[in-house]
Design a protein around this motif. Structure first.
Motif, mmCIF file in Angstrom:
data_model
loop_
_atom_site.group_PDB
_atom_site.id
_atom_site.type_symbol
_atom_site.label_atom_id
_atom_site.label_comp_id
_atom_site.label_asym_id
_atom_site.label_seq_id
_atom_site.Cartn_x
_atom_site.Cartn_y
_atom_site.Cartn_z
ATOM 1 N N GLY A 1 0.839 -1.189 0.000
ATOM 2 C CA GLY A 1 0.000 0.000 0.000
ATOM 3 C C GLY A 1 0.874 1.238 0.000
ATOM 4 O O GLY A 1 2.064 1.178 -0.272
ATOM 5 N N GLY A 2 0.273 2.352 0.302
ATOM 6 C CA GLY A 2 1.010 3.607 0.322
ATOM 7 C C GLY A 2 1.168 4.171 -1.077
ATOM 8 O O GLY A 2 0.285 4.014 -1.921
ATOM 9 N N THR A 3 2.295 4.810 -1.323
ATOM 10 C CA THR A 3 2.577 5.389 -2.633
ATOM 11 C C THR A 3 3.925 4.880 -3.119
ATOM 12 O O THR A 3 4.687 4.286 -2.352
ATOM 13 N N GLN A 4 4.212 5.164 -4.365
ATOM 14 C CA GLN A 4 5.486 4.753 -4.935
ATOM 15 C C GLN A 4 6.649 5.363 -4.160
ATOM 16 O O GLN A 4 7.678 4.741 -3.970
ATOM 17 N N GLU A 5 6.469 6.584 -3.694
ATOM 18 C CA GLU A 5 7.516 7.259 -2.930
ATOM 19 C C GLU A 5 7.621 6.745 -1.501
ATOM 20 O O GLU A 5 8.670 6.843 -0.882
ATOM 21 N N ALA A 6 6.522 6.241 -0.954
ATOM 22 C CA ALA A 6 6.504 5.750 0.427
ATOM 23 C C ALA A 6 5.670 4.466 0.514
ATOM 24 O O ALA A 6 4.565 4.460 1.046
ATOM 25 N N PRO A 7 6.217 3.346 -0.007
ATOM 26 C CA PRO A 7 5.458 2.095 0.033
ATOM 27 C C PRO A 7 5.315 1.551 1.449
ATOM 28 O O PRO A 7 6.192 1.736 2.284
ATOM 29 N N VAL A 8 4.176 0.899 1.698
ATOM 30 C CA VAL A 8 3.899 0.275 2.984
ATOM 31 C C VAL A 8 3.561 -1.191 2.710
ATOM 32 O O VAL A 8 2.639 -1.487 1.953
ATOM 33 N N PHE A 9 4.314 -2.104 3.328
ATOM 34 C CA PHE A 9 4.089 -3.530 3.122
ATOM 35 C C PHE A 9 3.134 -4.059 4.182
ATOM 36 O O PHE A 9 3.435 -4.027 5.368
#
Length: 151
Positions: free
Chosen positions: A116-124
């Protein structure tokens, strides 16, 4: 306490080997798949039908790269088949479900991630590996918001 997640991941791999995942009920075309079985050290994936918003949404190739990097520690010598990876947007959970086929010493498995999150700040939300037949169960857990395969 990691026995259950390993069993879930193992069953996901077996399921994936036997059949393709069913399309999501939502009308948005978000899954992509290519059929070339060439192993690649740097993963790639084809674009989805809907182009991502510039700078915020993930591209399939970025999702595959993130998942490969995150799961490589589980099997450092595995060969990942990024060109055969699938990416699917799971709308209810706002996560991307990434499945990357791989082999290690002649044994087939898949790397799986919920991102999830964004390409700049992915969240697993989830990362791991499983047998192809366990993929459907992991996908369902992500859809219901109860991932049990976290590593």
């Amino acid at each position: 306490m990691r026995v259950r997640p390993a069993l879930v991941l193992l069953s996901a791999l077996v399921l994936l080997a036997g059949c393709a995942p069913e399309p999501a009920a939502s009308p948005s075309p978000s899954a992509s798949k290519t059929s070339s079985p060439t192993p690649t050290p740097t993963p790639s994936a084809s674009e989805t039908a809907e182009p991502p918003a510039a700078g915020t949404e993930f591209t399939p190739s970025v999702l595959v790269q993130l998942c490969t990097e995150r799961t490589r520690a589980l099997a450092p010598n595995a060969t990942y088949f990024g060109d055969m990876a699938t990416t699917e947007r799971l709308e209810p959970s706002s996560l991307w479900f990434v499945v990357i086929p791989k082999t290690l010493d002649g044994a087939d498995s898949v790397a799986v991630c919920g991102i999830g999150g964004t390409q700049e700040a992915p969240v697993f939300a989830l990362e791991g590996e499983t047998l192809p037949d366990g993929v459907a169960d992991i996908r369902e857990e992500l859809l219901t918001g109860a991932p049990g395969g976290e590593s």
